[in-house]
Write a protein that holds these residues in place. Structure first.
Motif, PDB file in Angstrom:
ATOM      1  N   ALA A  44      31.580  53.412  55.359  1.00 48.61           N
ATOM      2  CA  ALA A  44      30.684  52.391  55.805  1.00 48.61           C
ATOM      3  C   ALA A  44      30.900  51.263  54.845  1.00 48.61           C
ATOM      4  O   ALA A  44      30.974  51.316  53.659  1.00 48.61           O
ATOM      5  CB  ALA A  44      29.193  52.437  55.920  1.00 48.61           C
ATOM      6  N   THR A  55      22.185  50.758  53.997  1.00 51.61           N
ATOM      7  CA  THR A  55      23.035  51.846  54.531  1.00 51.61           C
ATOM      8  C   THR A  55      23.106  53.084  53.705  1.00 51.61           C
ATOM      9  O   THR A  55      23.016  54.191  54.142  1.00 51.61           O
ATOM     10  CB  THR A  55      24.579  51.400  54.918  1.00 51.61           C
ATOM     11  N   ARG A  56      23.279  52.798  52.365  1.00 53.56           N
ATOM     12  CA  ARG A  56      23.131  54.092  51.338  1.00 53.56           C
ATOM     13  C   ARG A  56      21.685  54.561  51.618  1.00 53.56           C
ATOM     14  O   ARG A  56      21.462  56.081  51.788  1.00 53.56           O
ATOM     15  CB  ARG A  56      23.082  53.563  49.757  1.00 53.56           C
ATOM     16  N   ASN A  58      19.622  54.835  54.117  1.00 52.05           N
ATOM     17  CA  ASN A  58      19.518  55.278  55.691  1.00 52.05           C
ATOM     18  C   ASN A  58      20.266  56.665  55.576  1.00 52.05           C
ATOM     19  O   ASN A  58      19.813  57.698  56.177  1.00 52.05           O
ATOM     20  CB  ASN A  58      19.851  54.369  56.551  1.00 52.05           C
ATOM     21  N   ALA A  59      21.509  56.507  54.958  1.00 52.02           N
ATOM     22  CA  ALA A  59      22.465  57.823  54.941  1.00 52.02           C
ATOM     23  C   ALA A  59      21.990  58.791  54.170  1.00 52.02           C
ATOM     24  O   ALA A  59      21.867  59.963  54.696  1.00 52.02           O
ATOM     25  CB  ALA A  59      23.920  57.421  54.324  1.00 52.02           C
ATOM     26  N   SER A  60      21.150  58.502  53.098  1.00 51.23           N
ATOM     27  CA  SER A  60      20.414  59.554  52.419  1.00 51.23           C
ATOM     28  C   SER A  60      19.377  60.076  52.958  1.00 51.23           C
ATOM     29  O   SER A  60      19.375  61.424  52.939  1.00 51.23           O
ATOM     30  CB  SER A  60      19.987  58.777  51.054  1.00 51.23           C
ATOM     31  N   VAL A  64      23.488  62.214  55.641  1.00 51.62           N
ATOM     32  CA  VAL A  64      24.696  61.908  56.010  1.00 51.62           C
ATOM     33  C   VAL A  64      25.653  61.408  54.925  1.00 51.62           C
ATOM     34  O   VAL A  64      25.251  60.777  54.180  1.00 51.62           O
ATOM     35  CB  VAL A  64      24.771  61.287  57.155  1.00 51.62           C
ATOM     36  N   LEU A  66      28.538  59.738  53.408  1.00 50.67           N
ATOM     37  CA  LEU A  66      29.417  58.742  53.773  1.00 50.67           C
ATOM     38  C   LEU A  66      29.840  58.157  52.643  1.00 50.67           C
ATOM     39  O   LEU A  66      29.377  58.076  51.475  1.00 50.67           O
ATOM     40  CB  LEU A  66      28.631  57.227  54.396  1.00 50.67           C
ATOM     41  N   ILE A  68      30.424  54.569  51.055  1.00 52.64           N
ATOM     42  CA  ILE A  68      29.787  53.358  51.423  1.00 52.64           C
ATOM     43  C   ILE A  68      30.391  52.205  50.314  1.00 52.64           C
ATOM     44  O   ILE A  68      30.363  52.491  49.154  1.00 52.64           O
ATOM     45  CB  ILE A  68      28.299  53.409  51.206  1.00 52.64           C
TER      46      ILE A  68
END
Length: 151
Positions: A44, A55-56, A58-60, A64, A66, A68
């Motif tokens: 991402a 994004t970091r 939310n992924a954490s 998930v 990713l 980034i």
């Protein structure tokens, strides 16, 4: 990945007096056993530092993995892959430069494909990519389409 929806969260019913923890734990174990790794690396990126930080986070929260990074669309890496994007539209912000950058980045790398949410076909035309509509829906009263393209 065959990950069960909501797998990482707790549910209110887990506090009910009749809740059968052992059975729930067994179901969770069965769901975990069905998970598969992603078939390809998922990366991402965004040029906006705030979007990268969100994004970091939310992924954490989602558990998930990713890769980034903060970078511009024009700095798309060499190789091949699929760019999946939801460019700005509607009352958000003007998207013309995003579409131009997307088109230029993908035209430089002929092995990349694009999946994009398109709300404004005129703006998407600026990419010089040929999109084929795959699905249509509405969001916030705006008609949008998920479309695929190759340079």
């Amino acid at each position: 990945m065959r990950r069960a929806p909501g797998f990482m969260r707790r549910f209110a019913f887990e506090e009910w007096p009749q809740f059968a923890k052992r059975g729930w734990d067994e179901l969770r174990s069965q769901a975990r056993a069905q998970e598969r790794p992603p078939p390809a690396a998922i990366e991402a990126s965004d040029q906006d530092a705030g979007a990268v930080a969100a994004t970091r986070e939310n992924a954490s929260k989602a558990g998930v993995a990713l890769q980034i990074s903060q970078r511009r669309l024009l700095d798309l890496p060499a190789g091949s892959g699929l760019v999946a994007c939801n460019p700005p539209y509607g009352v958000r912000i003007a998207a013309g430069s995003v579409w131009r950058d997307l088109g230029e980045a993908v035209h430089r790398r002929a092995s990349w494909r694009v999946a994009a949410v398109i709300a404004d076909e005129k703006a998407a035309f600026e990419s010089r990519l040929r999109f084929a509509q795959m699905a249509k829906t509405e969001t916030g009263g705006l008609r949008i389409a998920l479309s695929l393209a190759q340079p």
